[in-house]
Design a protein around this motif. Structure first.
Motif, PDB file in Angstrom:
ATOM      1  N   UNK A   1       0.806  -1.219   0.000  1.00 40.18           N
ATOM      2  CA  UNK A   1       0.000   0.000   0.000  1.00 40.18           C
ATOM      3  C   UNK A   1       0.839   1.271   0.000  1.00 40.18           C
ATOM      4  N   UNK A   2       2.112   1.153   0.414  1.00 38.45           N
ATOM      5  CA  UNK A   2       3.000   2.328   0.458  1.00 38.45           C
ATOM      6  C   UNK A   2       4.229   2.009  -0.381  1.00 38.45           C
ATOM      7  N   UNK A   3       4.369   2.578  -1.564  1.00 36.52           N
ATOM      8  CA  UNK A   3       5.493   2.256  -2.453  1.00 36.52           C
ATOM      9  C   UNK A   3       6.850   2.449  -1.770  1.00 36.52           C
ATOM     10  N   UNK A   4       7.672   1.393  -1.819  1.00 39.25           N
ATOM     11  CA  UNK A   4       9.009   1.443  -1.242  1.00 39.25           C
ATOM     12  C   UNK A   4       9.087   1.118   0.230  1.00 39.25           C
ATOM     13  N   UNK A   5       7.955   1.101   0.908  1.00 39.46           N
ATOM     14  CA  UNK A   5       7.965   0.861   2.354  1.00 39.46           C
ATOM     15  C   UNK A   5       8.105  -0.629   2.660  1.00 39.46           C
ATOM     16  N   UNK A   6       8.835  -0.925   3.741  1.00 37.62           N
ATOM     17  CA  UNK A   6       9.007  -2.313   4.190  1.00 37.62           C
ATOM     18  C   UNK A   6       8.842  -2.369   5.706  1.00 37.62           C
ATOM     19  N   UNK A   7       8.418  -3.535   6.189  1.00 33.02           N
ATOM     20  CA  UNK A   7       8.335  -3.793   7.627  1.00 33.02           C
ATOM     21  C   UNK A   7       9.468  -4.732   8.008  1.00 33.02           C
ATOM     22  N   UNK A   8      10.256  -4.341   8.990  1.00 29.79           N
ATOM     23  CA  UNK A   8      11.404  -5.119   9.449  1.00 29.79           C
ATOM     24  C   UNK A   8      11.089  -5.659  10.842  1.00 29.79           C
ATOM     25  N   UNK A   9      11.109  -6.965  10.986  1.00 30.38           N
ATOM     26  CA  UNK A   9      10.836  -7.610  12.268  1.00 30.38           C
ATOM     27  C   UNK A   9      12.136  -8.216  12.789  1.00 30.38           C
ATOM     28  N   UNK A  10      12.576  -7.784  13.977  1.00 27.93           N
ATOM     29  CA  UNK A  10      13.829  -8.254  14.577  1.00 27.93           C
ATOM     30  C   UNK A  10      13.516  -8.977  15.878  1.00 27.93           C
ATOM     31  N   UNK A  11      13.879 -10.247  15.930  1.00 31.72           N
ATOM     32  CA  UNK A  11      13.693 -11.040  17.146  1.00 31.72           C
ATOM     33  C   UNK A  11      15.059 -11.308  17.734  1.00 31.72           C
ATOM     34  N   UNK A  12      15.309 -10.709  18.881  1.00 31.49           N
ATOM     35  CA  UNK A  12      16.646 -10.792  19.481  1.00 31.49           C
ATOM     36  C   UNK A  12      16.905 -12.208  19.989  1.00 31.49           C
ATOM     37  N   UNK A  13      17.912 -12.840  19.423  1.00 29.93           N
ATOM     38  CA  UNK A  13      18.243 -14.216  19.782  1.00 29.93           C
ATOM     39  C   UNK A  13      18.876 -14.301  21.151  1.00 29.93           C
ATOM     40  N   UNK A  14      19.478 -13.212  21.616  1.00 30.31           N
ATOM     41  CA  UNK A  14      20.159 -13.254  22.903  1.00 30.31           C
ATOM     42  C   UNK A  14      19.200 -13.496  24.050  1.00 30.31           C
ATOM     43  N   UNK A  15      17.881 -13.230  23.840  1.00 29.39           N
ATOM     44  CA  UNK A  15      16.929 -13.462  24.919  1.00 29.39           C
ATOM     45  C   UNK A  15      16.947 -14.931  25.328  1.00 29.39           C
ATOM     46  N   UNK A  16      16.929 -15.833  24.332  1.00 29.75           N
ATOM     47  CA  UNK A  16      16.932 -17.266  24.647  1.00 29.75           C
ATOM     48  C   UNK A  16      18.218 -17.664  25.353  1.00 29.75           C
ATOM     49  N   UNK A  17      19.345 -17.170  24.845  1.00 24.64           N
ATOM     50  CA  UNK A  17      20.622 -17.530  25.469  1.00 24.64           C
ATOM     51  C   UNK A  17      20.744 -16.931  26.860  1.00 24.64           C
ATOM     52  N   UNK A  18      20.180 -15.716  27.052  1.00 24.48           N
ATOM     53  CA  UNK A  18      20.219 -15.106  28.374  1.00 24.48           C
ATOM     54  C   UNK A  18      19.409 -15.923  29.366  1.00 24.48           C
ATOM     55  N   UNK A  19      18.235 -16.404  28.932  1.00 18.98           N
ATOM     56  CA  UNK A  19      17.422 -17.210  29.831  1.00 18.98           C
ATOM     57  C   UNK A  19      18.143 -18.516  30.185  1.00 18.98           C
ATOM     58  N   UNK A  20      18.855 -19.079  29.198  1.00 24.57           N
ATOM     59  CA  UNK A  20      19.619 -20.291  29.461  1.00 24.57           C
ATOM     60  C   UNK A  20      20.715 -20.012  30.491  1.00 24.57           C
ATOM     61  N   UNK A  21      21.348 -18.841  30.351  1.00 21.04           N
ATOM     62  CA  UNK A  21      22.415 -18.500  31.301  1.00 21.04           C
ATOM     63  C   UNK A  21      21.849 -18.281  32.697  1.00 21.04           C
ATOM     64  N   UNK A  22      20.613 -17.733  32.787  1.00 24.30           N
ATOM     65  CA  UNK A  22      20.033 -17.534  34.108  1.00 24.30           C
ATOM     66  C   UNK A  22      19.905 -18.857  34.849  1.00 24.30           C
ATOM     67  N   UNK A  23      19.484 -19.899  34.131  1.00 27.64           N
ATOM     68  CA  UNK A  23      19.388 -21.216  34.755  1.00 27.64           C
ATOM     69  C   UNK A  23      20.757 -21.691  35.209  1.00 27.64           C
ATOM     70  N   UNK A  24      21.784 -21.408  34.397  1.00 26.59           N
ATOM     71  CA  UNK A  24      23.149 -21.800  34.766  1.00 26.59           C
ATOM     72  C   UNK A  24      23.606 -21.049  36.003  1.00 26.59           C
ATOM     73  N   UNK A  25      23.304 -19.705  36.056  1.00 26.18           N
ATOM     74  CA  UNK A  25      23.724 -18.908  37.202  1.00 26.18           C
ATOM     75  C   UNK A  25      23.045 -19.386  38.477  1.00 26.18           C
TER      76      UNK A  25
END
Length: 393
Positions: free
Chosen positions: A111-135
């Protein structure tokens, strides 16, 4: 009893618009125009870019992402082909957002020429949660070790020290020096065991409403008048933050440990320690042994411009006896991990040369909203009272 609105199937209510849905997502969504300038951000994207929609609107994405980043290449490719693209574990690094690893989905907006939607899912969240269990596992291992040492080591050490004191009375010269050495070393081991005994205390901590800025200010004053006098302290506080649900004394110990480590890491000239508080939307973690999920919206960071933590140590940083100090015991950060876990919080580390950040996210005091009492139409109004409390008829 609270009334629940009934939604008509296939029809969105008027208050549920697209922005409300986007802001509910935990992933960053950035809408760009044909020149890669920001048109819109959801709340997760505001947190990722550390910028509000009003401040980011009209600015180029290259203000946050290097011009040679693969992300910009993907945006151009999606725009040219008018098709969606995905990539996984894409590394993005810049001074503004640090170093992150993300899953990327890009889609053109017809609907908007040239426009794009960028979706960023931070992978570090999963690794951070894994580290919390380790800590937390590391903290539990220290607890078991402390209980064992207190029972199995301190009693024999007392006998060794007593025997050395008896020998000291009957020997002279170099032999007396050796008996003194035995006493000093047993005292040193007992002191180490005493320090570890704090880990064996598994009782729930007493928590009240704590002003986190008062805690940080106290720790900063102690540091500037002692071990941190060579460093410049920078404070970036959000004064509107609610109180933390925590233990005041434990939090003081936690931040003193972190600030002391930062003070020892910064250079003699130009050393900086930055203390930051902020509100973080959407951070929830599961409580062990239950289905409850705790909201952790308050974030505190301690940042220094020291040489950084060696990469090979970062994964095990909060385990006991892991340290970069020549004469360190490696128990300070293990204590921090246990104290944060006792608060139900999360601790994360992000370190590169000249920028080491430790982030703590903590629960806030839950202040219940006042309930509105709805009066039935046939129910008479309550009688008015004057200032003295008497009922006026």
């Amino acid at each position: 009893m609270t009334a629940v609105a009934t939604l008509e199937p296939g029809k969105l209510p008027s208050y549920l618009d697209g922005n409300t849905v986007l802001n509910a997502l935990p992933w960053a969504v950035i809408v760009l125009d044909g020149d890669n300038c920001v048109l819109s951000l959801n709340i997760a994207a505001e947190n990722l870019l550390a910028s509000s929609v009003a401040a980011a609107a009209g600015r180029s994405l290259t203000d946050w992402v290097p011009q040679d980043s693969p992300l910009l290449g993907m945006v151009a490719q999606s725009r040219a082909s008018q098709s969606g693209l995905s990539d996984y574990d894409l590394e993005i690094e810049s001074p503004r957002i640090g170093q992150i690893v993300v899953n990327v989905q890009i889609a053109p907006i017809p609907e908007v020429p040239g426009a794009v939607a960028v979706n960023l899912q931070e992978r570090t969240i999963a690794s951070k949660m894994h580290r919390q269990l380790s800590y937390r596992g590391a903290a539990r291992s220290v607890s078991a070790m402390a209980a064992m040492l207190a029972h199995e080591v301190k009693n024999p050490l007392s006998g060794i020290r007593g025997a050395a004191q008896l020998l000291e009375q009957s020997v002279h010269g170099d032999e007396q020096i050796l008996t003194r050495l035995i006493c000093d070393e047993t005292d040193r081991i007992c002191a180490l065991v005493d320090r570890m005994e704090v880990f064996s205390d598994e009782r729930p901590i007493e928590r009240t409403a704590v002003n986190i800025h008062e805690v940080l200010e106290r720790c900063r004053r102690i540091a500037q008048n002692g071990f941190g006098r060579k460093a410049t302290f920078i404070e970036r506080y959000d004064p509107s933050l609610p109180a933390v649900l925590g233990n005041h004394d434990l939090l003081v110990q936690v931040f003193l440990n972190l600030i002391k480590n930062a003070s020892e890491a910064v250079p003699e000239e130009g050393g900086e320690i930055t203390l930051t508080t902020s509100y973080r939307h959407g951070m929830r973690v599961a409580v062990a042994g239950s289905r409850e999920r705790v909201h952790l919206p308050l974030q505190v960071t301690v940042q220094d411009n020291g040489p950084g933590i060696p990469e090979e140590l970062q994964a095990n940083l909060f385990e006991p006896f892991v340290t970069t100090k020549t004469n360190g015991s490696g128990l300070g950060l293990a204590f921090v991990a246990k104290a944060v876990a006792d608060h139900g919080g999360v601790i994360e580390v992000d370190s590169v040369p000249r920028r080491t950040i430790l982030r703590l996210t903590l629960p806030i005091v839950d202040t219940p909203k006042p309930r509105r009492v709805r009066r039935r139409r046939d129910q008479p109004s309550a009688p008015e009272t004057d200032s003295g409390g008497s009922t006026s008829i």
